[in-house]
Design an enzyme around this catalytic site. Sequence first.
Site, PDB file in Angstrom:
ATOM      1  N   SER A 106       0.865  -1.012   0.006  1.00 31.90           N
ATOM      2  CA  SER A 106      -0.018   0.109   0.161  1.00 31.90           C
ATOM      3  C   SER A 106       0.744   1.359  -0.119  1.00 31.90           C
ATOM      4  CB  SER A 106      -0.923  -0.085   1.261  1.00 31.90           C
ATOM      5  OG  SER A 106      -0.093   0.292   2.317  1.00 31.90           O
ATOM      6  N   HIS A 120      -3.415   7.315  -3.751  1.00 35.15           N
ATOM      7  CA  HIS A 120      -3.255   6.186  -2.742  1.00 35.15           C
ATOM      8  C   HIS A 120      -3.342   4.977  -3.764  1.00 35.15           C
ATOM      9  CE1 HIS A 120      -6.217   2.995  -1.629  1.00 35.15           C
ATOM     10  NE2 HIS A 120      -5.171   2.881  -0.604  1.00 35.15           N
ATOM     11  N   THR A 123      -2.739  -3.279  -3.263  1.00 29.04           N
ATOM     12  CA  THR A 123      -3.201  -4.674  -3.538  1.00 29.04           C
ATOM     13  C   THR A 123      -2.964  -5.298  -2.521  1.00 29.04           C
ATOM     14  OG1 THR A 123      -1.077  -4.924  -4.768  1.00 29.04           O
ATOM     15  CG2 THR A 123      -2.786  -4.018  -6.326  1.00 29.04           C
ATOM     16  N   HIS A 154      -7.536   7.622 -15.005  1.00 27.13           N
ATOM     17  CA  HIS A 154      -8.680   6.656 -15.214  1.00 27.13           C
ATOM     18  C   HIS A 154      -8.464   5.893 -16.404  1.00 27.13           C
ATOM     19  CE1 HIS A 154     -11.926   7.345 -12.343  1.00 27.13           C
ATOM     20  NE2 HIS A 154     -11.167   8.640 -12.024  1.00 27.13           N
ATOM     21  N   GLY A 267      -3.511  -5.435  15.631  1.00 32.31           N
ATOM     22  CA  GLY A 267      -2.296  -5.388  16.304  1.00 32.31           C
ATOM     23  C   GLY A 267      -1.028  -5.082  15.075  1.00 32.31           C
ATOM     24  N   ASN A 269       1.534  -2.763  13.245  1.00 32.43           N
ATOM     25  CA  ASN A 269       2.452  -1.858  13.835  1.00 32.43           C
ATOM     26  C   ASN A 269       1.722  -0.165  13.614  1.00 32.43           C
ATOM     27  OD1 ASN A 269       4.467   0.699  12.669  1.00 32.43           O
ATOM     28  ND2 ASN A 269       5.703  -0.771  13.808  1.00 32.43           N
TER      29      ASN A 269
END
Length: 284
Positions: A106, A120, A123, A154, A267, A269
């Site tokens: 990401s 942004h 995958t 696009h 949980g 990081n």
Amino acid sequence: MTDAFAPRKAAASAWFDALRDRIVAAFEALDGGTFEVTPTPRTGPEGEDQGGGRMSVLRGGRVFEKVGVNVSTVWGSLSSAASRAMAARGVPGIEEDPRFWASGVSLVAHMVNPHTPAVHMNTRMFWTPGAWWFGGGADLNPCIEYAQDTAHFHAALQSACDAHDPEYYARFKAWADEYFYIPHRKRARGVGGIFYDDLNTGDWEADFAFTRAVGEAFLPAFVPVTERRLATPASAEDRERQLIHRGLYAEYNLVYDRGTKFGLETGHNADAVLMSLPPLAKWP
């Protein structure tokens, strides 16, 4: 017990790692700066290894005010709340057997020049004993929109979709328009792109190939838009507009973003999960 899905997990994890490396190299070449890389190990309640990843962040660059590219492969057991949420999405047997495995890449980029849009992309692949699926997408977030840039972004994503299914682009564009909408502001956070989740057609190879296509389309979709606007003069009013738009982005990621919620609930990081937040933002 032999994990029959292990080769597919390994293939997906390796590809996400390779995509991360390509994007980091391309962004360093574009900016001239260097990413700071921090390991993000995950441990279980008894200190056992549950995978981890790398958080890579470049700050104060020529092009990027802050950009983060994260990759991880983690596993363990979902909390009761996360299991219930997965069950509500239709994942079979997850409350009885809450084991999971997840891998993905990401990124979020916040730009120096207000005329270059924030972006942004992610995958990912998710596995439980009762199901597997892919998800991902990319969306463009300009504070000053140029129709040419929106169309280019696009078009690149549509080309990736059309090569796999002629219905994907319209379907996933509409999903992005819905997903990246901010109800309390009654507006979208940007100009959209594509978004998909829970993708399981029954053909793992085909779904993985499509997810690779989305990842591979990102740099051709975004880099030319950035290069086109780098030298555009920006005023103090443009900067103010950019900072206020970043406030909108922060609101969305903290209140609505599915990945942020999942990362914190499981949980992972916290710095890596919240990497998407802008370095500076303002509210009107």
